[in-house]
Write a protein that holds these residues in place. Structure first.
Motif, PDB file in Angstrom:
ATOM      1  N   THR A  30       0.827  -1.205   0.000  1.00 39.80           N
ATOM      2  CA  THR A  30       0.000   0.000   0.000  1.00 39.80           C
ATOM      3  C   THR A  30       0.863   1.258   0.000  1.00 39.80           C
ATOM      4  O   THR A  30       2.071   1.206   0.196  1.00 39.80           O
ATOM      5  CB  THR A  30      -0.943   0.023   1.218  1.00 39.80           C
ATOM      6  OG1 THR A  30      -0.166  -0.051   2.419  1.00 39.80           O
ATOM      7  CG2 THR A  30      -1.922  -1.124   1.184  1.00 39.80           C
ATOM      8  N   ASP A  31       0.194   2.387  -0.167  1.00 37.71           N
ATOM      9  CA  ASP A  31       0.899   3.666  -0.182  1.00 37.71           C
ATOM     10  C   ASP A  31       1.180   4.167   1.240  1.00 37.71           C
ATOM     11  O   ASP A  31       0.747   3.574   2.218  1.00 37.71           O
ATOM     12  CB  ASP A  31       0.120   4.700  -0.990  1.00 37.71           C
ATOM     13  CG  ASP A  31      -1.246   5.014  -0.401  1.00 37.71           C
ATOM     14  OD1 ASP A  31      -1.514   4.691   0.770  1.00 37.71           O
ATOM     15  OD2 ASP A  31      -2.077   5.592  -1.135  1.00 37.71           O
ATOM     16  N   ARG A  32       1.913   5.270   1.310  1.00 41.43           N
ATOM     17  CA  ARG A  32       2.331   5.822   2.603  1.00 41.43           C
ATOM     18  C   ARG A  32       1.148   6.184   3.504  1.00 41.43           C
ATOM     19  O   ARG A  32       1.164   5.917   4.706  1.00 41.43           O
ATOM     20  CB  ARG A  32       3.215   7.046   2.355  1.00 41.43           C
ATOM     21  CG  ARG A  32       3.927   7.517   3.597  1.00 41.43           C
ATOM     22  CD  ARG A  32       4.840   8.690   3.312  1.00 41.43           C
ATOM     23  NE  ARG A  32       4.054   9.901   3.492  1.00 41.43           N
ATOM     24  CZ  ARG A  32       3.970  10.895   2.616  1.00 41.43           C
ATOM     25  NH1 ARG A  32       4.630  10.856   1.494  1.00 41.43           N
ATOM     26  NH2 ARG A  32       3.228  11.948   2.845  1.00 41.43           N
ATOM     27  N   ARG A  33       0.121   6.766   2.940  1.00 41.06           N
ATOM     28  CA  ARG A  33      -1.049   7.175   3.732  1.00 41.06           C
ATOM     29  C   ARG A  33      -1.756   5.950   4.336  1.00 41.06           C
ATOM     30  O   ARG A  33      -2.136   5.964   5.507  1.00 41.06           O
ATOM     31  CB  ARG A  33      -2.022   7.966   2.863  1.00 41.06           C
ATOM     32  CG  ARG A  33      -3.290   8.328   3.603  1.00 41.06           C
ATOM     33  CD  ARG A  33      -4.250   9.060   2.723  1.00 41.06           C
ATOM     34  NE  ARG A  33      -3.830  10.456   2.654  1.00 41.06           N
ATOM     35  CZ  ARG A  33      -4.182  11.285   1.701  1.00 41.06           C
ATOM     36  NH1 ARG A  33      -4.940  10.877   0.719  1.00 41.06           N
ATOM     37  NH2 ARG A  33      -3.789  12.536   1.725  1.00 41.06           N
ATOM     38  N   THR A  34      -1.899   4.916   3.550  1.00 43.17           N
ATOM     39  CA  THR A  34      -2.555   3.705   4.044  1.00 43.17           C
ATOM     40  C   THR A  34      -1.692   3.021   5.099  1.00 43.17           C
ATOM     41  O   THR A  34      -2.212   2.530   6.108  1.00 43.17           O
ATOM     42  CB  THR A  34      -2.866   2.747   2.877  1.00 43.17           C
ATOM     43  OG1 THR A  34      -3.668   3.452   1.916  1.00 43.17           O
ATOM     44  CG2 THR A  34      -3.611   1.516   3.346  1.00 43.17           C
ATOM     45  N   ARG A  35      -0.396   3.008   4.893  1.00 44.35           N
ATOM     46  CA  ARG A  35       0.507   2.425   5.896  1.00 44.35           C
ATOM     47  C   ARG A  35       0.395   3.174   7.221  1.00 44.35           C
ATOM     48  O   ARG A  35       0.387   2.570   8.293  1.00 44.35           O
ATOM     49  CB  ARG A  35       1.947   2.418   5.394  1.00 44.35           C
ATOM     50  CG  ARG A  35       2.187   1.375   4.334  1.00 44.35           C
ATOM     51  CD  ARG A  35       3.660   1.172   4.031  1.00 44.35           C
ATOM     52  NE  ARG A  35       4.331   2.368   3.565  1.00 44.35           N
ATOM     53  CZ  ARG A  35       4.445   2.733   2.293  1.00 44.35           C
ATOM     54  NH1 ARG A  35       3.917   1.981   1.337  1.00 44.35           N
ATOM     55  NH2 ARG A  35       5.087   3.836   1.961  1.00 44.35           N
ATOM     56  N   ALA A  36       0.280   4.487   7.159  1.00 45.45           N
ATOM     57  CA  ALA A  36       0.139   5.286   8.379  1.00 45.45           C
ATOM     58  C   ALA A  36      -1.156   4.925   9.108  1.00 45.45           C
ATOM     59  O   ALA A  36      -1.172   4.807  10.342  1.00 45.45           O
ATOM     60  CB  ALA A  36       0.169   6.782   8.048  1.00 45.45           C
ATOM     61  N   GLU A  39      -0.738   1.603  10.854  1.00 48.86           N
ATOM     62  CA  GLU A  39       0.036   1.748  12.095  1.00 48.86           C
ATOM     63  C   GLU A  39      -0.808   2.343  13.216  1.00 48.86           C
ATOM     64  O   GLU A  39      -0.767   1.863  14.352  1.00 48.86           O
ATOM     65  CB  GLU A  39       1.271   2.617  11.853  1.00 48.86           C
ATOM     66  CG  GLU A  39       2.341   1.926  11.049  1.00 48.86           C
ATOM     67  CD  GLU A  39       3.528   2.833  10.760  1.00 48.86           C
ATOM     68  OE1 GLU A  39       3.439   4.066  10.973  1.00 48.86           O
ATOM     69  OE2 GLU A  39       4.552   2.289  10.311  1.00 48.86           O
TER      70      GLU A  39
END
Length: 78
Positions: A30-36, A39
């Protein structure tokens, strides 16, 4: 508390491994926003799991978390 319960029960340990594999796959794809979001929601999941009074509650929490991971990934792909 939750971690000790998971380590002491084969069924909970299996759910933990299944959820961890799903999380790793989701995080890697996934992209950075989804990874955030993954978390942030992981911290909430662990806090909730650790408040569970029973193994059934923990198992339900893991099942809910797996649905949540799927939903977060699906929303990130839209």
């Amino acid at each position: 508390n939750g971690e000790r319960a998971v380590c002491g029960d084969a069924g909970l340990a299996a759910l933990d491994r299944q959820m961890a594999a799903q999380y790793r796959q989701a995080f890697a794809s996934t992209d950075r926003r989804t990874r955030a979001e993954l978390e942030r929601s992981r911290r909430r999941f662990l806090a909730f799991r650790d408040q569970c009074p029973s193994d059934d509650c923990i198992a339900d929490t893991y099942r809910g978390r797996m649905r949540e991971i799927r939903d977060i990934v699906d929303a990130g792909r839209r």
